[in-house]
Each structure stands twice: as structure tokens, then as C-alpha cells.
Design a protein around this motif. Structure first.
Motif, PDB file in Angstrom:
ATOM      1  N   VAL A  99      -9.200  49.667  -6.333  1.00 34.51           N
ATOM      2  CA  VAL A  99      -8.939  48.979  -5.057  1.00 34.51           C
ATOM      3  C   VAL A  99      -9.624  49.710  -3.910  1.00 34.51           C
ATOM      4  O   VAL A  99     -10.245  49.089  -3.034  1.00 34.51           O
ATOM      5  CB  VAL A  99      -7.419  48.882  -4.812  1.00 34.51           C
ATOM      6  N   ILE A 100      -9.530  51.044  -3.925  1.00 33.36           N
ATOM      7  CA  ILE A 100     -10.171  51.834  -2.867  1.00 33.36           C
ATOM      8  C   ILE A 100     -11.685  51.657  -2.915  1.00 33.36           C
ATOM      9  O   ILE A 100     -12.356  51.519  -1.874  1.00 33.36           O
ATOM     10  CB  ILE A 100      -9.775  53.317  -3.006  1.00 33.36           C
ATOM     11  N   ALA A 101     -12.250  51.627  -4.135  1.00 30.74           N
ATOM     12  CA  ALA A 101     -13.697  51.403  -4.268  1.00 30.74           C
ATOM     13  C   ALA A 101     -14.090  50.023  -3.755  1.00 30.74           C
ATOM     14  O   ALA A 101     -15.152  49.852  -3.147  1.00 30.74           O
ATOM     15  CB  ALA A 101     -14.116  51.577  -5.724  1.00 30.74           C
ATOM     16  N   SER A 102     -13.232  49.024  -3.975  1.00 33.06           N
ATOM     17  CA  SER A 102     -13.523  47.678  -3.483  1.00 33.06           C
ATOM     18  C   SER A 102     -13.471  47.619  -1.961  1.00 33.06           C
ATOM     19  O   SER A 102     -14.282  46.941  -1.330  1.00 33.06           O
ATOM     20  CB  SER A 102     -12.525  46.673  -4.084  1.00 33.06           C
ATOM     21  N   ILE A 103     -12.520  48.342  -1.378  1.00 32.89           N
ATOM     22  CA  ILE A 103     -12.453  48.396   0.094  1.00 32.89           C
ATOM     23  C   ILE A 103     -13.696  49.101   0.645  1.00 32.89           C
ATOM     24  O   ILE A 103     -14.276  48.668   1.654  1.00 32.89           O
ATOM     25  CB  ILE A 103     -11.165  49.105   0.539  1.00 32.89           C
ATOM     26  N   ALA A 104     -14.109  50.184  -0.023  1.00 36.32           N
ATOM     27  CA  ALA A 104     -15.338  50.859   0.396  1.00 36.32           C
ATOM     28  C   ALA A 104     -16.539  49.926   0.232  1.00 36.32           C
ATOM     29  O   ALA A 104     -17.456  49.925   1.056  1.00 36.32           O
ATOM     30  CB  ALA A 104     -15.540  52.138  -0.422  1.00 36.32           C
ATOM     31  N   GLY A 105     -16.522  49.121  -0.835  1.00 32.00           N
ATOM     32  CA  GLY A 105     -17.590  48.142  -1.023  1.00 32.00           C
ATOM     33  C   GLY A 105     -17.607  47.094   0.069  1.00 32.00           C
ATOM     34  O   GLY A 105     -18.683  46.676   0.525  1.00 32.00           O
ATOM     35  N   TRP A 106     -16.426  46.669   0.505  1.00 31.49           N
ATOM     36  CA  TRP A 106     -16.347  45.710   1.618  1.00 31.49           C
ATOM     37  C   TRP A 106     -16.964  46.302   2.879  1.00 31.49           C
ATOM     38  O   TRP A 106     -17.704  45.626   3.601  1.00 31.49           O
ATOM     39  CB  TRP A 106     -14.892  45.330   1.868  1.00 31.49           C
ATOM     40  N   ALA A 107     -16.652  47.579   3.159  1.00 32.86           N
ATOM     41  CA  ALA A 107     -17.232  48.230   4.331  1.00 32.86           C
ATOM     42  C   ALA A 107     -18.753  48.325   4.206  1.00 32.86           C
ATOM     43  O   ALA A 107     -19.489  48.095   5.176  1.00 32.86           O
ATOM     44  CB  ALA A 107     -16.612  49.619   4.510  1.00 32.86           C
ATOM     45  N   ALA A 108     -19.225  48.643   2.996  1.00 36.92           N
ATOM     46  CA  ALA A 108     -20.674  48.745   2.786  1.00 36.92           C
ATOM     47  C   ALA A 108     -21.350  47.391   2.961  1.00 36.92           C
ATOM     48  O   ALA A 108     -22.435  47.293   3.548  1.00 36.92           O
ATOM     49  CB  ALA A 108     -20.962  49.312   1.397  1.00 36.92           C
ATOM     50  N   VAL A 109     -20.722  46.338   2.440  1.00 38.58           N
ATOM     51  CA  VAL A 109     -21.294  44.992   2.581  1.00 38.58           C
ATOM     52  C   VAL A 109     -21.282  44.556   4.042  1.00 38.58           C
ATOM     53  O   VAL A 109     -22.257  43.971   4.545  1.00 38.58           O
ATOM     54  CB  VAL A 109     -20.516  43.993   1.701  1.00 38.58           C
ATOM     55  N   SER A 110     -20.187  44.840   4.745  1.00 34.82           N
ATOM     56  CA  SER A 110     -20.044  44.387   6.128  1.00 34.82           C
ATOM     57  C   SER A 110     -21.028  45.069   7.065  1.00 34.82           C
ATOM     58  O   SER A 110     -21.533  44.445   8.004  1.00 34.82           O
ATOM     59  CB  SER A 110     -18.611  44.635   6.610  1.00 34.82           C
ATOM     60  N   PHE A 111     -21.315  46.352   6.816  1.00 31.54           N
ATOM     61  CA  PHE A 111     -22.157  47.099   7.739  1.00 31.54           C
ATOM     62  C   PHE A 111     -23.494  47.533   7.132  1.00 31.54           C
ATOM     63  O   PHE A 111     -24.351  48.052   7.859  1.00 31.54           O
ATOM     64  CB  PHE A 111     -21.406  48.349   8.234  1.00 31.54           C
ATOM     65  N   GLY A 112     -23.678  47.334   5.835  1.00 27.84           N
ATOM     66  CA  GLY A 112     -24.909  47.791   5.188  1.00 27.84           C
ATOM     67  C   GLY A 112     -25.931  46.713   4.946  1.00 27.84           C
ATOM     68  O   GLY A 112     -27.058  47.011   4.533  1.00 27.84           O
ATOM     69  N   GLY A 113     -25.577  45.455   5.170  1.00 28.45           N
ATOM     70  CA  GLY A 113     -26.539  44.371   5.033  1.00 28.45           C
ATOM     71  C   GLY A 113     -26.904  44.026   3.601  1.00 28.45           C
ATOM     72  O   GLY A 113     -28.009  43.549   3.344  1.00 28.45           O
ATOM     73  N   PHE A 114     -25.981  44.287   2.648  1.00 29.55           N
ATOM     74  CA  PHE A 114     -26.271  43.911   1.257  1.00 29.55           C
ATOM     75  C   PHE A 114     -26.436  42.399   1.126  1.00 29.55           C
ATOM     76  O   PHE A 114     -27.358  41.919   0.487  1.00 29.55           O
ATOM     77  CB  PHE A 114     -25.144  44.375   0.341  1.00 29.55           C
ATOM     78  N   TYR A 115     -25.531  41.647   1.688  1.00 37.07           N
ATOM     79  CA  TYR A 115     -25.595  40.193   1.705  1.00 37.07           C
ATOM     80  C   TYR A 115     -24.624  39.680   2.756  1.00 37.07           C
ATOM     81  O   TYR A 115     -23.801  40.425   3.290  1.00 37.07           O
ATOM     82  CB  TYR A 115     -25.272  39.601   0.320  1.00 37.07           C
ATOM     83  N   LYS A 116     -24.717  38.398   3.048  1.00 37.55           N
ATOM     84  CA  LYS A 116     -23.852  37.764   4.030  1.00 37.55           C
ATOM     85  C   LYS A 116     -23.469  36.381   3.535  1.00 37.55           C
ATOM     86  O   LYS A 116     -23.948  35.913   2.498  1.00 37.55           O
ATOM     87  CB  LYS A 116     -24.566  37.671   5.385  1.00 37.55           C
ATOM     88  N   ILE A 117     -22.600  35.729   4.274  1.00 37.67           N
ATOM     89  CA  ILE A 117     -22.166  34.389   3.905  1.00 37.67           C
ATOM     90  C   ILE A 117     -23.377  33.447   3.869  1.00 37.67           C
ATOM     91  O   ILE A 117     -24.197  33.423   4.770  1.00 37.67           O
ATOM     92  CB  ILE A 117     -21.124  33.853   4.912  1.00 37.67           C
ATOM     93  N   GLY A 118     -23.480  32.677   2.779  1.00 37.89           N
ATOM     94  CA  GLY A 118     -24.592  31.742   2.631  1.00 37.89           C
ATOM     95  C   GLY A 118     -25.737  32.266   1.798  1.00 37.89           C
ATOM     96  O   GLY A 118     -26.598  31.477   1.385  1.00 37.89           O
ATOM     97  N   ASP A 119     -25.788  33.578   1.532  1.00 34.77           N
ATOM     98  CA  ASP A 119     -26.859  34.135   0.707  1.00 34.77           C
ATOM     99  C   ASP A 119     -26.634  33.773  -0.759  1.00 34.77           C
ATOM    100  O   ASP A 119     -25.496  33.643  -1.216  1.00 34.77           O
ATOM    101  CB  ASP A 119     -26.918  35.656   0.845  1.00 34.77           C
ATOM    102  N   ARG A 120     -27.732  33.622  -1.476  1.00 36.35           N
ATOM    103  CA  ARG A 120     -27.662  33.434  -2.930  1.00 36.35           C
ATOM    104  C   ARG A 120     -27.932  34.776  -3.586  1.00 36.35           C
ATOM    105  O   ARG A 120     -29.001  35.361  -3.405  1.00 36.35           O
ATOM    106  CB  ARG A 120     -28.666  32.392  -3.396  1.00 36.35           C
ATOM    107  N   VAL A 121     -26.946  35.271  -4.339  1.00 38.89           N
ATOM    108  CA  VAL A 121     -27.033  36.611  -4.909  1.00 38.89           C
ATOM    109  C   VAL A 121     -26.658  36.573  -6.389  1.00 38.89           C
ATOM    110  O   VAL A 121     -26.084  35.596  -6.878  1.00 38.89           O
ATOM    111  CB  VAL A 121     -26.095  37.601  -4.168  1.00 38.89           C
ATOM    112  N   GLN A 122     -27.002  37.653  -7.060  1.00 37.56           N
ATOM    113  CA  GLN A 122     -26.487  37.910  -8.399  1.00 37.56           C
ATOM    114  C   GLN A 122     -25.706  39.202  -8.325  1.00 37.56           C
ATOM    115  O   GLN A 122     -26.252  40.268  -8.049  1.00 37.56           O
ATOM    116  CB  GLN A 122     -27.608  38.011  -9.426  1.00 37.56           C
ATOM    117  N   LEU A 123     -24.408  39.111  -8.569  1.00 40.33           N
ATOM    118  CA  LEU A 123     -23.504  40.237  -8.374  1.00 40.33           C
ATOM    119  C   LEU A 123     -22.575  40.324  -9.576  1.00 40.33           C
ATOM    120  O   LEU A 123     -21.887  39.352  -9.911  1.00 40.33           O
ATOM    121  CB  LEU A 123     -22.695  40.045  -7.091  1.00 40.33           C
ATOM    122  N   GLY A 124     -22.552  41.474 -10.227  1.00 35.55           N
ATOM    123  CA  GLY A 124     -21.694  41.624 -11.384  1.00 35.55           C
ATOM    124  C   GLY A 124     -22.060  40.683 -12.518  1.00 35.55           C
ATOM    125  O   GLY A 124     -21.193  40.245 -13.276  1.00 35.55           O
TER     126      GLY A 124
END
Length: 313
Positions: A99-124
């Protein structure tokens, strides 16, 4: 009866209970206020991505405010619980490491520019369009799987945000919302090859012309940020041949969400123009031809007479 009333009043006058009630009221009031502000504030936002981000921001601010209010209400007792929280924190951190890793992942996604709403990605291992980025999971509208091509299959998939630290994140849109795509067209030997190449180049140029200009402009902007080669976004037709036929490969740029319909339109246009050549250009295909052989003659031996055989013996 009076004793019951007195006991109830004494119970209600308990300061601990009063703080609990005040905390519950603050939480309920905060939730109602957040929902109301979200509905009013996003009513006049036309862009769906901006509307989504506004709702998320209002929710985070509202719930953070409610948390601060609860901390202020119970501030007198928090000091006594510091040691308990410290001891329990280590065990909780170990038990909730995903859970902590997922929260850290949320922070990384929100501020790191991995992807955003509407992007087409392959994840997991899942390919799809991002429709929600939660605190613990990213929600995808899946494409592909049992459906051929880049089309939705109707399955909504939630992937833990911790996957961004474990596997590569493939973003098909992101800063460059275009893809280079190719089709291969086999042409028979003996066809008018220059005419075939002209047909392919003309069809690809006509159908993808709008994408080429926009893709070229965005590619120039990306080259200012990253050390990329000066790749062309224009249509390119090349050929190779083997023992069977000549294969033309058409390379072109297309938007990530228009790949299948563009390929369909391109193939349809090429087939129509090839048929219009009246045989000057022919599409090759595999075929098995059976060659006739000499007729098979069947001869029968004369029957052996039984009496003659017995006399010989």
C-alpha cells in the motif's frame, strides 16, 4: 426515570465523547462540503481532463482540511499516543508495504509525468486508456486482449500504482501522441512496379497528410528537449523481393487512437486503385497448382486355368 436522565446527561457531558461527536460532525460536514463544491465548481468546466483534475484537487484539499480539524480536536491526547504510534508504525509499515509503495507510485505519477488521464499506456502487462488515477490504483479501459487491434474490449482494469517501480511503463501518447505504423503489400512479378509504388505513395500521402504535419511540428518541439535524431514523419515506401513476389512496405505516422481505421482506409484505397489498373499491377498471393500427369494404365493378367495347373503338377 430521573436517574436514567441524569446518567444520560452525564454521559453526554463527557469531554471525550464530546470530542468524538465533534470529530464525526466535522467529517460529515467535510464530505458534504467537498461533494457540493465539486459539483458546483466543475459544472462550468468543459474540458474533461481539466474537470477531472479539479474534482481531484477539491477532494484532496477537503479531506486534508478535515484531517487537520480532527487533529486539532484530539490534539491533547495525541501526545500520549506518540510512543504507541511509534511502536505500531513499524509493524504497520511492514504489513502495508504494498500500500505504501502504491501511494509512493501515485506521488510519482502525479508529479513525475509518467502518464495522465487520457493517455494510452501499458502498465503491469495491461494495455489501455487511463481513465482514473487513484491513491492506490490506476484504472484502465483495456484495449486489445481477445479483440484484434487497438479497440476497447469493455473490461475495466485497476492496476496498483506500485507497478511503475517494478515494470516499464509504455506510454503510446504522452508527449508525442503519434505512432509510426507500417503495412506490407505483396506485388506479383511482372507488374508495373513504378506504378505500384506511385499508388502506394499517393494513397498514404492523401490519407495521412494531416497527421504528418502535426507530428512533424511536435517532433521538432521534442527534439529541443531530448537528443533525438531528425526522424521523418512523412510517408516512406520501400521494397524488398524474394522468390515469390515483391513486397512494398508503406511507413507512415498516425495518431495513437486512429491506427486501425487509418489502416483500413489505406488498404481499401490501395485495393481500389490496383483493380483500376486492369492487371497492370496485381497483388500476389500464395497458390498451389497441381500439374496433370500421364494417364495411369491398369492391366490385368489372364486367369490361370485350374485344370492346367493340376496337370503340370
Amino acid at each position: 426515570m430521573s436517574s436514567v436522565i441524569d446518567q444520560t446527561l452525564a454521559w453526554l457531558s463527557d469531554p471525550v465523547l464530546g470530542k468524538i461527536v465533534a470529530g464525526l460532525v466535522a467529517v460529515v460536514a467535510g464530505v458534504v462540503a467537498v461533494r457540493l463544491v465539486q459539483r458546483v465548481a466543475t459544472r462550468y468546466i468543459a474540458n474533461k481532463n481539466a474537470r477531472y483534475r479539479a474534482r481531484k484537487a477539491i477532494g484532496v484539499i477537503g479531506y486534508l482540511t478535515a484531517t487537520l480539524i480532527l487533529a486539532a480536536v484530539f490534539s491533547e491526547r495525541l501526545g500520549r499516543l506518540t510512543v504507541v504510534f511509534g511502536v505500531a508504525g513499524a509493524g504497520i509499515a511492514f504489513a502495508l508495504q504494498e500500500v505504501i509503495a502504491s501511494i509512493a507510485g501515485w506521488a510519482a505519477v502525479s508529479f513525475g509525468g509518467f502518464y495522465k488521464i487520457g493517455d494510452r499506456v501499458q502498465l503491469g502487462g495491461i494495455k489501455g486508456d487511463v481513465i482514473d488515477i487513484g491513491l492506490l490504483r490506476t484504472t484502465l479501459m483495456e484495449v486489445g486482449a481477445w479483440v484484434d487491434g487497438d479497440l476497447y474490449n469493455g473490461r475495466v482494469v485497476r492496476v496498483a500504482n506500485s507497478f511503475i517501480f517494478k515494470e516499464p511503463v509504455l506510454n503510446y501518447s504522452g508527449d508525442f501522441p503519434f505512432l509510426w505504423d507500417e503495412i506490407a503489400v505483396p506485388i506479383r512479378f511482372g507488374s508495373d512496379l513504378p506504378r505500384a509504388q506511385a499508388i502506394l505513395e499517393g494513397a498514404a500521402q492523401r490519407i495521412t497528410e494531416g497527421y504528418q504535419e502535426e507530428a512533424g511540428r511536435i517532433w521538432k518541439e521534442i527534439q529541443l528537449r531530448f537528443p533525438l535524431e531528425d526522424a521523418t514523419t512523412k510517408t516512406l515506401v520501400t521494397l524488398v523481393f524474394d522468390h515469390n513476389w515483391v513486397t512494398f512496405t508503406v511507413r507512415y505516422t498516425v495518431r495513437f487512437d486512429k491506427r486501425r481505421i487509418t489502416k483500413h482506409t489505406l488498404f481499401l484505397s490501395i485495393l481500389e486503385q490496383v483493380e483500376a489498373t486492369k492487371g497492370a499491377v496485381s497483388v500476389a498471393s500464395s497458390a498451389i497448382e497441381l500439374f496433370p500427369k500421364a494417364p495411369l494404365e491398369i492391366r490385368t493378367l489372364p486367369a490361370v486355368d485350374a485344370g492346367a495347373g493340376s496337370s503340370l503338377s
